[in-house]
Design a protein around this motif. Structure first.
Motif, PDB file in Angstrom:
ATOM      1  N   GLU A  13       0.813  -1.214   0.000  1.00 37.43           N
ATOM      2  CA  GLU A  13       0.000   0.000   0.000  1.00 37.43           C
ATOM      3  C   GLU A  13       0.851   1.271   0.000  1.00 37.43           C
ATOM      4  O   GLU A  13       0.328   2.369   0.164  1.00 37.43           O
ATOM      5  CB  GLU A  13      -0.950   0.004   1.197  1.00 37.43           C
ATOM      6  CG  GLU A  13      -2.007  -1.071   1.119  1.00 37.43           C
ATOM      7  CD  GLU A  13      -2.978  -1.024   2.283  1.00 37.43           C
ATOM      8  OE1 GLU A  13      -2.902  -0.107   3.123  1.00 37.43           O
ATOM      9  OE2 GLU A  13      -3.824  -1.936   2.353  1.00 37.43           O
ATOM     10  N   GLY A  14       2.174   1.122  -0.149  1.00 40.03           N
ATOM     11  CA  GLY A  14       3.047   2.290  -0.197  1.00 40.03           C
ATOM     12  C   GLY A  14       3.383   2.866   1.166  1.00 40.03           C
ATOM     13  O   GLY A  14       3.930   3.960   1.261  1.00 40.03           O
ATOM     14  N   THR A  49      -0.134  -4.676   8.458  1.00 33.85           N
ATOM     15  CA  THR A  49      -1.548  -4.423   8.188  1.00 33.85           C
ATOM     16  C   THR A  49      -1.746  -3.729   6.846  1.00 33.85           C
ATOM     17  O   THR A  49      -2.844  -3.744   6.310  1.00 33.85           O
ATOM     18  CB  THR A  49      -2.177  -3.572   9.303  1.00 33.85           C
ATOM     19  OG1 THR A  49      -1.416  -2.368   9.439  1.00 33.85           O
ATOM     20  CG2 THR A  49      -2.199  -4.313  10.623  1.00 33.85           C
ATOM     21  N   SER A  50      -0.677  -3.136   6.305  1.00 36.94           N
ATOM     22  CA  SER A  50      -0.778  -2.484   4.995  1.00 36.94           C
ATOM     23  C   SER A  50      -0.208  -3.358   3.880  1.00 36.94           C
ATOM     24  O   SER A  50       0.155  -2.879   2.820  1.00 36.94           O
ATOM     25  CB  SER A  50      -0.097  -1.118   5.028  1.00 36.94           C
ATOM     26  OG  SER A  50       1.254  -1.221   5.405  1.00 36.94           O
TER      27      SER A  50
END
Length: 72
Positions: A13-14, A49-50
């Motif tokens: 997600e960057g 979590t990302s």
């Protein structure tokens, strides 16, 4: 003096994720650290979590002087 090696990775997600290694070897080079980080990314074992780690971003050697204070 306490030392840690903080490894920062970019996620799917960057976003940035960090792994911390306590008491790293004294004579590690940048290329050795980068190679280890690349292995971590390619293994796919770590994720946050990302999302999964997609690339190595940065590494930091952190030194702290910690003094315990006795409480009476």
């Amino acid at each position: 003096m306490e030392k840690t090696l903080d490894l920062y990775f970019l996620t799917e997600e960057g976003k940035t994720a960090r792994l911390t290694v306590n008491d790293p070897k004294e004579d590690l080079t940048g290329s050795e650290i980068k190679a280890a980080m690349d292995q971590i990314v390619s293994s796919g074992v770590f994720f946050s979590t990302s999302g999964s780690f997609v690339s190595a971003k940065e590494a930091r050697l952190v030194e702290r002087n910690v003094v315990s204070i006795e409480l009476e």
